[in-house]
Design a protein around this motif. Structure first.
Motif, PDB file in Angstrom:
ATOM      1  N   MET A 294       0.852  -1.180   0.000  1.00  0.00           N
ATOM      2  CA  MET A 294       0.000   0.000   0.000  1.00  0.00           C
ATOM      3  C   MET A 294       0.896   1.240   0.000  1.00  0.00           C
ATOM      4  O   MET A 294       1.575   1.525   0.984  1.00  0.00           O
ATOM      5  N   ASP A 295       0.900   1.942  -1.113  1.00  0.00           N
ATOM      6  CA  ASP A 295       1.695   3.166  -1.256  1.00  0.00           C
ATOM      7  C   ASP A 295       0.949   4.285  -0.535  1.00  0.00           C
ATOM      8  O   ASP A 295      -0.018   4.841  -1.050  1.00  0.00           O
ATOM      9  N   GLU A 296       1.386   4.602   0.679  1.00  0.00           N
ATOM     10  CA  GLU A 296       0.657   5.531   1.537  1.00  0.00           C
ATOM     11  C   GLU A 296       0.563   6.931   0.935  1.00  0.00           C
ATOM     12  O   GLU A 296      -0.428   7.636   1.139  1.00  0.00           O
ATOM     13  N   THR A 297       1.551   7.338   0.183  1.00  0.00           N
ATOM     14  CA  THR A 297       1.542   8.683  -0.388  1.00  0.00           C
ATOM     15  C   THR A 297       0.380   8.883  -1.342  1.00  0.00           C
ATOM     16  O   THR A 297      -0.287   9.925  -1.327  1.00  0.00           O
ATOM     17  N   TYR A 298       0.115   7.886  -2.171  1.00  0.00           N
ATOM     18  CA  TYR A 298      -0.932   8.007  -3.180  1.00  0.00           C
ATOM     19  C   TYR A 298      -2.178   7.192  -2.842  1.00  0.00           C
ATOM     20  O   TYR A 298      -3.133   7.179  -3.612  1.00  0.00           O
ATOM     21  N   ARG A 308      -0.155 -11.518 -12.732  1.00  0.00           N
ATOM     22  CA  ARG A 308      -0.578 -10.142 -13.003  1.00  0.00           C
ATOM     23  C   ARG A 308      -0.295  -9.258 -11.791  1.00  0.00           C
ATOM     24  O   ARG A 308      -0.184  -9.729 -10.669  1.00  0.00           O
ATOM     25  N   ILE A 309      -0.183  -7.965 -12.053  1.00  0.00           N
ATOM     26  CA  ILE A 309      -0.155  -6.964 -10.992  1.00  0.00           C
ATOM     27  C   ILE A 309      -1.464  -6.189 -11.064  1.00  0.00           C
ATOM     28  O   ILE A 309      -1.849  -5.709 -12.137  1.00  0.00           O
ATOM     29  N   ARG A 310      -2.148  -6.089  -9.946  1.00  0.00           N
ATOM     30  CA  ARG A 310      -3.356  -5.262  -9.864  1.00  0.00           C
ATOM     31  C   ARG A 310      -2.990  -3.993  -9.084  1.00  0.00           C
ATOM     32  O   ARG A 310      -2.522  -4.065  -7.946  1.00  0.00           O
ATOM     33  N   VAL A 311      -3.200  -2.854  -9.696  1.00  0.00           N
ATOM     34  CA  VAL A 311      -2.909  -1.560  -9.078  1.00  0.00           C
ATOM     35  C   VAL A 311      -4.238  -0.840  -8.901  1.00  0.00           C
ATOM     36  O   VAL A 311      -4.935  -0.570  -9.887  1.00  0.00           O
ATOM     37  N   GLY A 312      -4.606  -0.543  -7.655  1.00  0.00           N
ATOM     38  CA  GLY A 312      -5.924   0.055  -7.444  1.00  0.00           C
ATOM     39  C   GLY A 312      -5.915   1.096  -6.346  1.00  0.00           C
ATOM     40  O   GLY A 312      -5.145   1.013  -5.392  1.00  0.00           O
ATOM     41  N   GLY A 313      -6.811   2.057  -6.490  1.00  0.00           N
ATOM     42  CA  GLY A 313      -6.925   3.051  -5.435  1.00  0.00           C
ATOM     43  C   GLY A 313      -7.601   4.318  -5.885  1.00  0.00           C
ATOM     44  O   GLY A 313      -8.347   4.343  -6.850  1.00  0.00           O
ATOM     45  N   MET A 314      -7.329   5.385  -5.167  1.00  0.00           N
ATOM     46  CA  MET A 314      -7.891   6.723  -5.330  1.00  0.00           C
ATOM     47  C   MET A 314      -9.352   6.753  -4.905  1.00  0.00           C
ATOM     48  O   MET A 314     -10.028   5.726  -4.853  1.00  0.00           O
ATOM     49  N   HIS A 325     -11.020   8.420 -16.496  1.00  0.00           N
ATOM     50  CA  HIS A 325     -10.213   9.608 -16.773  1.00  0.00           C
ATOM     51  C   HIS A 325      -8.745   9.224 -16.914  1.00  0.00           C
ATOM     52  O   HIS A 325      -8.181   8.556 -16.037  1.00  0.00           O
ATOM     53  N   GLU A 326      -8.114   9.657 -17.997  1.00  0.00           N
ATOM     54  CA  GLU A 326      -6.728   9.293 -18.260  1.00  0.00           C
ATOM     55  C   GLU A 326      -5.772   9.810 -17.184  1.00  0.00           C
ATOM     56  O   GLU A 326      -4.728   9.209 -16.921  1.00  0.00           O
ATOM     57  N   ALA A 327      -6.115  10.939 -16.548  1.00  0.00           N
ATOM     58  CA  ALA A 327      -5.255  11.451 -15.484  1.00  0.00           C
ATOM     59  C   ALA A 327      -5.154  10.458 -14.333  1.00  0.00           C
ATOM     60  O   ALA A 327      -4.110  10.338 -13.683  1.00  0.00           O
ATOM     61  N   ARG A 328      -6.227   9.721 -14.070  1.00  0.00           N
ATOM     62  CA  ARG A 328      -6.217   8.721 -13.000  1.00  0.00           C
ATOM     63  C   ARG A 328      -5.343   7.528 -13.404  1.00  0.00           C
ATOM     64  O   ARG A 328      -4.675   6.927 -12.576  1.00  0.00           O
ATOM     65  N   ARG A 329      -5.378   7.177 -14.677  1.00  0.00           N
ATOM     66  CA  ARG A 329      -4.512   6.097 -15.152  1.00  0.00           C
ATOM     67  C   ARG A 329      -3.046   6.477 -14.962  1.00  0.00           C
ATOM     68  O   ARG A 329      -2.227   5.644 -14.548  1.00  0.00           O
ATOM     69  N   ARG A 330      -2.727   7.735 -15.239  1.00  0.00           N
ATOM     70  CA  ARG A 330      -1.337   8.171 -15.089  1.00  0.00           C
ATOM     71  C   ARG A 330      -0.880   8.079 -13.633  1.00  0.00           C
ATOM     72  O   ARG A 330       0.286   7.769 -13.361  1.00  0.00           O
ATOM     73  N   THR A 331      -1.790   8.335 -12.693  1.00  0.00           N
ATOM     74  CA  THR A 331      -1.446   8.209 -11.277  1.00  0.00           C
ATOM     75  C   THR A 331      -1.141   6.760 -10.923  1.00  0.00           C
ATOM     76  O   THR A 331      -0.162   6.466 -10.221  1.00  0.00           O
ATOM     77  N   LEU A 332      -1.972   5.832 -11.386  1.00  0.00           N
ATOM     78  CA  LEU A 332      -1.718   4.412 -11.134  1.00  0.00           C
ATOM     79  C   LEU A 332      -0.388   3.987 -11.745  1.00  0.00           C
ATOM     80  O   LEU A 332       0.405   3.270 -11.114  1.00  0.00           O
ATOM     81  N   GLU A 333      -0.139   4.422 -12.966  1.00  0.00           N
ATOM     82  CA  GLU A 333       1.118   4.067 -13.635  1.00  0.00           C
ATOM     83  C   GLU A 333       2.317   4.637 -12.888  1.00  0.00           C
ATOM     84  O   GLU A 333       3.343   3.974 -12.743  1.00  0.00           O
ATOM     85  N   HIS A 334       2.176   5.867 -12.403  1.00  0.00           N
ATOM     86  CA  HIS A 334       3.281   6.497 -11.678  1.00  0.00           C
ATOM     87  C   HIS A 334       3.634   5.722 -10.417  1.00  0.00           C
ATOM     88  O   HIS A 334       4.816   5.453 -10.152  1.00  0.00           O
TER      89      HIS A 334
END
Length: 417
Positions: A294-298, A308-314, A325-334
Motif C-alpha cells: 500500500m503506497d501511503e503517499t498516493y 498479473r499486478i493489480r494496481v488500485g486506489g484513489m 479519466h486518463e489522469a487517473r490512469r497516469r497516477t496508477l502508472e506512476h
C-alpha cells in the motif's frame, strides 16, 4: 425460510452461500448477466484484515485540501448539486475526530478479524481457488511523517490483538525484495502479516458456482424495481420479470442500496466513491511485488495476482459517474512504475468501480425497521476483506441465531442515534 438476496457481488454471493449453508432456500437477483461484474470485478485484490481503517480520521480535512491540488491526488472531488453527496460529506467530516476514529476503527477490525476466520474456514472446507496468497500487506511510507503518523494505527492493532510489525527500510526490502531498486524512495513500513491477496472476481464466481450446486438459484438479467411490502413487512421483490415472493429480503446492492430502501422510510447513508484499477501482465517477476504493498503517499494498493499486478486506489467523489479519466490512469502508472517496474503497461487494462461508502467507514449489516428486510452493504474499499464475515454474520442475524461477534453497532439504526 425463502430468502431473496438482491445483488450478486461478493457481498451478495457470500450472503447467499452462508444462508444456504444454514438451510434456507435462497434466490439471488441481479441486473447483470453473472456474478461480480460491477464493484467486485477488478478491485485492488487485497484482503486486508489488519490494514483496515476508516477514511474519516483526524487530519483528513486538512490533507484533503492539499490532495485536491496534487497532480497524482488520492482524492478527487467533482462537486454536484446533490443533497445525498453533501449530507454524506458532512457526516464524514463529523467522524474526523480522534474519538470517532477509535470507535469506528475498532468495530471495523472486529468484523475484519471475524472475516479472516470465516474465509480460512471456507477455504479449508471447499478448497476454493482464486489466485490467493497469504503473505501480508506492507503499508509503505515514503516520508518520516507518514511513519510517525502510523502510531495511531499501531495502537489500534495492538488493542485488538492484530499482529503487526513496524519495519525500517531494510525490513521492507526483506518482505518485498523488488523494493531494493527503490530503497532511496522509502523510509519504512507497517506490515500486517495475516493479510492476504486474491482475485475477488475469481473468488465470487467460484463461490457462486458452488452455491448453485448447493441449491441457490441465481436470477440474472433482472432489473429490480421495488421491495414489496404487506402490512409493514417485506414479502418479496418486484422486477421486470414479475414479483419474487420471499420470507426475507436482503439488500446487498452496494451503492445502489439507498435508492431501493428510501421509499420504505429508511435513510441509508451510503454513497458511491469511485476507485480505479489497472491489471498489468508481469514480464519480470523479480521486479514485481510478492503480496500487497500500500503506497501511503498516493493511497494506492499494488497487489500480486498470479501472473498479473493489480494496481488500485484513489477516491473520486463524483456520484454515479464511471468515466475512465486518463489522469487517473497516469497516477496508477506512476505509483507502480516508481516501485515495481516489472509489468507490461502496453497490455494493461483500465477499470473503474463505485465503492459503497458509509461516512463512518463501517458497513451496515442487520435488520431494519421493516420486518423481514435486512441490509448487508456499505463496505467501501473493504468488501472483499469483510465479505465472508459479513455473509456469515448476516446469516446468523436472519436465522435468529446468536451472532459470534457483537453486531449491535453495525445495523442502520446506529445513524438514528
Amino acid at each position: 425460510m425463502k430468502i431473496a438476496v438482491l445483488g450478486s457481488g461478493v457481498i451478495g454471493v457470500t450472503s447467499a452461500w452462508y444462508l444456504a449453508q444454514a438451510g434456507h432456500e435462497v434466490v439471488v437477483i441481479d441486473r447483470q448477466t453473472g456474478p461480480a461484474l460491477e464493484t467486485s470485478f477488478a478491485n485492488a485484490g487485497e484482503v486486508s484484515f489488519g490494514y483496515c481503517s476508516p477514511w474519516a480520521a483526524p487530519g483528513i480535512p486538512r490533507k484533503a485540501l492539499k490532495w485536491l491540488f496534487m497532480e497524482h491526488a488520492p482524492l478527487i472531488l467533482r462537486p454536484k448539486l446533490d443533497a445525498a453527496m453533501l449530507s454524506w460529506m458532512a457526516q464524514m467530516l463529523a467522524n474526523c475526530t480522534s474519538r470517532r476514529y477509535a470507535v469506528n476503527k475498532s468495530r471495523m477490525l472486529r468484523l475484519a478479524d471475524y472475516s479472516r476466520t470465516a474465509l480460512a474456514e471456507l477455504r479449508r472446507d471447499t478448497n476454493i481457488v482464486y489466485d490467493q496468497r497469504m503473505q501480508g500487506t506492507l503499508q509503505l511510507f515514503r516520508t518520516q511523517a507518514q511513519l510517525d503518523a502510523s502510531a495511531k494505527d499501531v495502537k489500534a492493532l495492538a488493542a485488538d490483538g492484530i499482529p503487526y510489525e513496524v519495519l525500517d527500510r531494510d525490513g521492507c526490502i526483506r518482505v518485498e525484495p523488488a523494493l531494493a531498486a527503490a530503497r532511496d524512495k522509502i523510509v519504512g513500513g507497517l506490515l500486517t502479516p495475516k493479510d492476504e491477496t486474491g482475485d475477488c472476481f475469481k473468488f465470487t464466481n467460484a463461490l457462486a458456482e458452488m452455491a448453485e450446486h448447493r441449491g441457490v438459484r441465481f436470477a440474472y438479467g433482472r432489473t429490480i424495481r421495488r421491495i414489496v411490502t404487506e402490512a409493514g413487512r417485506a414479502v418479496g421483490v418486484e422486477t421486470d420479470a414479475g414479483v419474487e415472493r420471499a420470507d426475507v429480503v436482503v439488500v446487498a446492492l452496494g451503492s445502489h442500496s439507498p435508492a431501493l430502501v428510501r421509499p420504505l422510510g429508511i435513510r441509508l447513508p451510503v454513497y458511491p466513491v469511485k476507485g480505479y484499477s489497472m491489471t498489468i501482465p508481469i514480464v519480470d517477476a523479480a521486479r514485481a511485488p510478492e503480496s500487497t504493498v500500500m503506497d501511503e503517499t498516493y493511497k494506492i494498493a499494488i497487489t500480486r495476482l498470479g501472473d498479473r499486478i493489480r494496481v488500485g486506489g484513489m477516491a473520486e467523489i463524483s456520484g454515479y459517474d464511471r468515466t475512465l479519466h486518463e489522469a487517473r490512469r497516469r497516477t496508477l502508472e506512476h505509483s507502480v512504475t516508481d516501485l515495481f517496474p516489472g509489468g507490461d503497461l502496453a497490455r494493461a487494462s483500465f477499470w473503474s468501480g463505485l465503492r459503497p461508502m458509509t461516512p463512518d467507514g463501517t458497513p451496515v449489516i442487520g435488520a431494519t425497521k421493516v420486518a423481514g428486510l435486512f441490509l448487508n452493504t456499505g463496505h467501501g474499499t473493504l468488501g472483499w476483506t469483510m465479505s465472508c464475515g459479513s455473509g456469515r454474520l448476516l446469516a446468523d442475524l436472519v436465522g435468529g441465531r446468536p451472532a459470534e461477534i457483537d453486531a449491535r453497532d453495525l445495523a442502520v439504526a446506529r445513524y438514528a442515534r
